[in-house]
Design a protein around this motif. Structure first.
Motif, PDB file in Angstrom:
ATOM      1  N   GLU A   1       0.829  -1.207   0.000  1.00  0.00           N
ATOM      2  CA  GLU A   1       0.000   0.000   0.000  1.00  0.00           C
ATOM      3  C   GLU A   1       0.865   1.259   0.000  1.00  0.00           C
ATOM      4  OE1 GLU A   1      -2.834  -0.439   3.165  1.00  0.00           O
ATOM      5  OE2 GLU A   1      -4.084  -1.748   1.933  1.00  0.00           O
TER       6      GLU A   1
ATOM      7  N   ARG B   1      -1.765   7.063   1.004  1.00  0.00           N
ATOM      8  CA  ARG B   1      -2.992   6.266   0.886  1.00  0.00           C
ATOM      9  C   ARG B   1      -3.649   6.468  -0.471  1.00  0.00           C
ATOM     10  NH1 ARG B   1      -7.120   6.469   5.576  1.00  0.00           N
ATOM     11  NH2 ARG B   1      -7.844   4.630   4.439  1.00  0.00           N
TER      12      ARG B   1
ATOM     13  N   PHE C   1      -4.830   3.522  -3.015  1.00  0.00           N
ATOM     14  CA  PHE C   1      -6.146   3.446  -3.654  1.00  0.00           C
ATOM     15  C   PHE C   1      -6.000   3.351  -5.180  1.00  0.00           C
ATOM     16  CE2 PHE C   1      -7.865   6.014   0.157  1.00  0.00           C
ATOM     17  CZ  PHE C   1      -8.140   4.848   0.863  1.00  0.00           C
TER      18      PHE C   1
ATOM     19  N   GLU D   1     -16.310   3.978  -4.552  1.00  0.00           N
ATOM     20  CA  GLU D   1     -16.005   3.595  -3.172  1.00  0.00           C
ATOM     21  C   GLU D   1     -14.613   4.047  -2.748  1.00  0.00           C
ATOM     22  OE1 GLU D   1     -18.146   2.523  -1.055  1.00  0.00           O
ATOM     23  OE2 GLU D   1     -19.697   2.476  -2.598  1.00  0.00           O
ATOM     24  N   LEU D   2     -13.654   3.969  -3.663  1.00  0.00           N
ATOM     25  CA  LEU D   2     -12.304   4.406  -3.309  1.00  0.00           C
ATOM     26  C   LEU D   2     -12.235   5.928  -3.174  1.00  0.00           C
ATOM     27  CD1 LEU D   2     -10.143   1.970  -5.470  1.00  0.00           C
ATOM     28  CD2 LEU D   2     -10.437   1.963  -2.984  1.00  0.00           C
TER      29      LEU D   2
ATOM     30  N   ARG E   1     -14.689   7.717  -2.115  1.00  0.00           N
ATOM     31  CA  ARG E   1     -15.324   7.961  -0.821  1.00  0.00           C
ATOM     32  C   ARG E   1     -14.296   7.802   0.302  1.00  0.00           C
ATOM     33  NH1 ARG E   1     -20.064   4.814  -1.013  1.00  0.00           N
ATOM     34  NH2 ARG E   1     -21.236   6.718  -1.452  1.00  0.00           N
ATOM     35  N   ALA E   2     -13.505   6.733   0.216  1.00  0.00           N
ATOM     36  CA  ALA E   2     -12.491   6.499   1.247  1.00  0.00           C
ATOM     37  C   ALA E   2     -11.394   7.561   1.189  1.00  0.00           C
ATOM     38  CB  ALA E   2     -11.889   5.097   1.073  1.00  0.00           C
ATOM     39  N   ALA E   3     -10.965   7.923  -0.024  1.00  0.00           N
ATOM     40  CA  ALA E   3      -9.907   8.917  -0.166  1.00  0.00           C
ATOM     41  C   ALA E   3     -10.336  10.273   0.378  1.00  0.00           C
ATOM     42  CB  ALA E   3      -9.505   9.042  -1.636  1.00  0.00           C
TER      43      ALA E   3
ATOM     44  N   LYS F   1     -11.966  10.910   2.888  1.00  0.00           N
ATOM     45  CA  LYS F   1     -11.963  10.932   4.352  1.00  0.00           C
ATOM     46  C   LYS F   1     -10.553  10.943   4.940  1.00  0.00           C
ATOM     47  CE  LYS F   1     -16.387   8.458   4.569  1.00  0.00           C
ATOM     48  NZ  LYS F   1     -17.083   7.212   4.993  1.00  0.00           N
ATOM     49  N   THR F   2      -9.530  10.950   4.079  1.00  0.00           N
ATOM     50  CA  THR F   2      -8.163  10.901   4.586  1.00  0.00           C
ATOM     51  C   THR F   2      -7.681  12.276   5.029  1.00  0.00           C
ATOM     52  OG1 THR F   2      -7.176  11.289   2.396  1.00  0.00           O
ATOM     53  CG2 THR F   2      -7.601   8.993   3.024  1.00  0.00           C
TER      54      THR F   2
END
Length: 263
Positions: free
Chosen positions: A100, A208, A212, A234-235, A237-239, A241-242
């Motif tokens: 990662e 991160r 992703f 979805e990725l 969405r996650a990105a 929040k970083t």
């Protein structure tokens, strides 16, 4: 930690792993596999590491498997090559592709057999002008392992992949760049400065986000467009929040350079 077959160091957010069996063109033995796997696992788990650089010492990057490590006495059963792939090469490729964090490979000379495919499994490959790539498996009646049959068609197309696998030509660094096998060719004396500079620069970026991107690109090889659009959703969405995304936006609005943490 002391190693016999590699050199490994972490500095300024970059883990540098050098294959260090130059007299054997850095070909792999079972002991070297253990050390490489241990170092890459540490790099993957250590939060201070935000980029990995893989290279080789001496005049070659890696000649693949050390055949002397598989030698048997007359009359003894031949080694199970599938067992070697399962225990050694497959875990190595999964570590590189599943990392990662960005993995840069600096190919300093010949990359043959598994050595070629280990290099091509990295995220960004920079090669010295004197470097070359050889899918040498066919010379022994074998197939490209270490992900070779998966990655070659995706890099160069099926026609060239068949030629590489069945004819085993020596591909120059410049030809590899022209075919899209690698990112960049540089003069030999600029290789390590270029690769280290890139690794250090990437170690300051949103780690991160790189993870992703790697995940999305890997999924794209089997997904339909609709499936891939869902992966991207979805990725993203996650990105979003970083910490690093928030820092990037804040720095842009404040007209300053962002300070990313890799979080």
């Amino acid at each position: 930690m002391a190693y016999s077959n590699i050199e490994f160091a972490i500095e300024a957010g970059v883990a540098v792993l050098r294959l260090n069996r130059p007299d054997s063109l850095n070909s792999f033995t079972s002991d070297m596999h253990v050390e490489v796997r241990e170092a890459l696992t540490l790099a993957a788990e250590e939060s201070a590491v935000r980029a990995v650089l893989l290279t080789g010492n001496g005049r070659g990057f890696c000649a693949g498997q050390d055949l002397n490590d598989r030698a048997v006495a007359p009359g003894e059963a031949m080694p199970d090559l599938g067992d070697s792939v399962e225990k050694n090469y497959n875990p190595l490729i999964r570590l590189l592709t599943g990392m990662e964090k960005p993995v840069i490979c600096a190919v300093n000379g010949v990359a043959a057999g598994a050595g070629a495919n280990i290099a091509l499994a990295c995220d960004i490959v920079i090669a010295a002008r004197s470097a070359s790539f050889i899918e040498s498996f066919c010379k022994l009646g074998l197939i490209p392992d270490s992900g070779g049959t998966w990655i070659l068609p995706r890099l160069v197309g099926m026609a060239r992949a068949r030629g590489l696998a069945m004819l085993g030509p020596k591909i120059s660094a410049e030809q590899a760049e022209a075919w899209g096998m690698i990112w960049q060719v540089v003069d030999d004396d600029a290789l390590m400065d270029t690769a280290l500079g890139l690794a250090r620069q990437m170690a300051t970026q949103p780690t991160r986000g790189f993870a992703f991107a790697k995940q999305a690109l890997a999924a794209s090889t089997t997904n339909s467009l609709d499936e891939q659009l869902e992966v991207e959703k979805e990725l993203m969405r996650a990105a979003g929040k970083t910490h690093d995304y928030q820092e990037g936006v804040k720095a842009f609005l404040e007209k300053r350079q962002p300070v990313y943490k890799g979080e």
